[in-house]
Motif scaffolding. Sequence first.
Motif, short mmCIF file in Angstrom:
data_model
loop_
_atom_site.label_atom_id
_atom_site.label_comp_id
_atom_site.label_asym_id
_atom_site.label_seq_id
_atom_site.Cartn_x
_atom_site.Cartn_y
_atom_site.Cartn_z
N GLU A 1 76.27 18.14 46.84
CA GLU A 1 75.20 19.45 47.16
C GLU A 1 74.04 18.98 47.65
N ALA A 2 73.43 18.00 46.91
CA ALA A 2 72.14 17.82 47.52
C ALA A 2 72.16 17.39 48.89
N VAL A 3 73.16 16.43 49.27
CA VAL A 3 73.18 16.00 50.73
C VAL A 3 73.42 17.30 51.52
N ALA A 4 74.26 18.14 51.18
CA ALA A 4 74.43 19.47 51.94
C ALA A 4 73.44 19.99 52.23
N ALA A 5 72.44 20.10 51.20
CA ALA A 5 71.22 20.80 51.31
C ALA A 5 70.33 20.54 52.28
N VAL A 6 70.19 19.06 52.16
CA VAL A 6 69.10 18.57 53.21
C VAL A 6 69.54 18.36 54.77
N ILE A 7 70.70 18.42 54.82
CA ILE A 7 71.44 18.07 56.38
C ILE A 7 70.57 19.01 57.36
N ASN A 8 70.07 18.54 58.08
CA ASN A 8 69.67 19.24 59.35
C ASN A 8 70.52 18.89 60.50
N ALA A 9 71.58 19.70 60.66
CA ALA A 9 72.65 19.24 61.66
C ALA A 9 72.01 19.16 63.15
N GLU A 10 71.02 19.81 63.44
CA GLU A 10 70.65 19.88 65.06
C GLU A 10 69.67 18.53 65.14
N ASP A 11 69.10 17.94 64.10
CA ASP A 11 68.43 16.72 64.31
C ASP A 11 69.36 15.55 64.50
N ILE A 12 70.77 15.40 63.71
CA ILE A 12 71.67 14.53 63.79
C ILE A 12 72.44 14.56 65.05
N LEU A 13 72.56 15.70 65.53
CA LEU A 13 73.45 16.14 66.86
C LEU A 13 72.45 15.40 68.02
N LEU A 14 71.12 16.03 67.83
CA LEU A 14 70.26 15.20 69.09
C LEU A 14 70.07 13.92 68.92
N GLY A 15 70.03 13.39 67.67
CA GLY A 15 70.16 11.84 67.77
C GLY A 15 71.44 11.03 68.28
N ILE A 16 72.50 11.87 68.39
CA ILE A 16 73.65 11.24 68.85
C ILE A 16 73.69 11.72 70.30
N THR A 17 73.40 12.90 70.68
CA THR A 17 73.27 13.03 72.15
C THR A 17 72.32 13.01 73.08
N SER A 18 71.03 12.99 72.44
CA SER A 18 69.92 13.24 73.18
C SER A 18 69.35 14.28 73.93
N THR A 19 70.44 15.17 73.94
CA THR A 19 69.95 16.69 74.78
C THR A 19 70.79 17.42 74.22
N PRO A 20 70.16 18.93 73.84
CA PRO A 20 70.98 20.00 73.43
C PRO A 20 72.15 20.48 74.42
N GLU A 21 72.14 19.76 75.52
CA GLU A 21 73.10 20.28 76.55
C GLU A 21 74.51 19.65 76.13
N LEU A 22 74.49 18.59 75.12
CA LEU A 22 75.77 18.13 74.67
C LEU A 22 76.43 18.10 73.25
N TYR A 23 75.66 19.20 72.77
CA TYR A 23 76.26 19.56 71.40
C TYR A 23 76.16 21.07 71.20
N ARG A 24 77.05 21.52 70.04
CA ARG A 24 76.76 22.94 69.66
C ARG A 24 76.99 22.85 68.21
N LEU A 25 76.34 23.76 67.68
CA LEU A 25 76.41 23.93 66.06
C LEU A 25 77.95 24.62 65.59
N ASN A 26 78.71 24.42 64.80
CA ASN A 26 79.80 25.08 64.45
C ASN A 26 80.14 24.58 62.98
N PRO A 27 80.10 25.69 62.07
CA PRO A 27 80.54 25.41 60.63
C PRO A 27 82.04 25.45 60.37
N SER A 28 82.95 25.45 61.49
CA SER A 28 84.38 25.41 60.99
C SER A 28 84.85 23.96 61.50
#
Length: 536
Positions: free
Chosen positions: A320-347
């Motif tokens: 639960e602690a790991v889930a609480a700290v996760i900033n998904a956008e920062d991780i996705l931006l680190g993967i793709t380098s641009t918002p054009e290549l990711y989308r947030l999705n809880p499913s």
Amino acid sequence: MKTLVQRIIHHRVWIMALVAVLLLAGCSSGGSSTETGSGSDSASGDTPAAAAATELKFPLTQTIPTLDPHLSLGGSNATIGLNIYEGLFAFNSKYEPVPNLAESYEVSEDGKDYTFHLRQGVLFHNGKEMKAEDVTASLNRWKDLAPRAKSSFGESTFNVVDDYTVQLKLNEPKNDILAQLSHVLNFAAIMPKEIVDAAGPEGVKEYIGTGPFKFVEWKTDQYVHVSKFDDFKPVDTPADGFSGHKEALVNDVYFTLATDNATRFSSFLAGDFDYIDIGVDNLPQVENDPEISLVKDLSTDFNLVFNKKSPLFSNLKNREAVAAVINAEDILLGITSTPELYRLNPSYMYTENTKWYSEAGSEAYNQNNPDKAKQLLQDAGYNGEVVRLLTTKDTGTFYSATLMLQSQLESIGVKTQIDIYDYATMLTKRADAGAWDIYLGPFIVPSTPSQLLYLNPTYGFADDAKLAELLSKATAAQSDEDIQAANDELQAYEWTYLAAIKIGDVYKYSAIRKNIEGLTTLYGIPNLANTRVSQK
């Protein structure tokens, strides 16, 4: 980037109408058509085809642990196996199972009995005709080995009725049988019975299927060579996704290992490859080249998987602690380098998969709450133990995502170490409960919850009675209303139990030289049947 975005927007209408860019010009050289996301179809023109090349070199971004389709997990394995082997069913571009080696099928009224009628005259690469004994031997082995299939099929077996009829009897109705038979990871591939019978713990000893290409050579850490199977018998329906008509339009394909991104791109620029996945940094070098098409595809989702047997993450509070700290956008931006290549999705499903998409439990998604995370660590009694992050540098997305996660964990006082292996070794380590704590990586999106490996006791060790019960309930549901209700209940519990944490969905850019016609992709995996390479 502005130029590229403008081009994507400008072309969106004709991209969606034609449904396929690089993808499937069939047997002609008349224009190509593109689909972003789920797959592609072919388009034929009236222009005579240019002189065709007889060889294609296709780059692989991951090492190859095995060519046994029942054991393979990675995209590179699927890319190769899809061209050598076939299954009873295949996904079309809408992720719908379509008969392939099966000619037709029936399901009993109670949903427990499946009868599969096989196509006749289909030959294996060794010249033997495919019959029911081969199908039952292959599928009974597959369902016992493939993590995705075990929970669905249980102790049920495939049985021979006659030479061209196979029957499956289930203990209870299941809604995912055809989808399981269609997936290309842990592929339900059909092989000759004698090959199956001779297989050892490390896998089959020969690679013989019914696909459009036959195996020639595997030169470890270099390439896999396949060649056109002259006696291939295609399905007489239009090509769509991985289903329908296939035809080998080149004589030889070399699946060439090229795991280093910079080296792979340099080889593409030098003309060694005609297709390549490219990062944002490389776009300026190709986006204005009239001989290169750029395609943006919805490729994978990213998930963080906990080792529920590790001393730290057997404790729910730490998860639960790991889930609480996760900033998904920062991780996705680190993967793709641009918002054009990711989308947030809880499913755990794409939004496009309307039957199984759910937002239940989404309040636990992308919390970005360090203070809450620190309090949960304190409640859990965390005392500075080192968290082992399992990853590989064979493809940059694994490692870059792990670096971003490491930064977020250390921001709340969690000590970490990153254990880096080649891709094949990483897969071996991932199966060892004593070798890691967290794994973060891409997952080729399944069509049903039963294909989610991280809900399985053998993958991340999610050995939880309620999770298993809810997964079984979701798989047994028959009506659309019952499926939605059971799926919502399952996903809500998963966000409470935290077998894994969804990070988001990732797109990718591919660059394709215009001498490539007819290439089909689905969830980022190419199908080289129907692909023509004209002379440069």
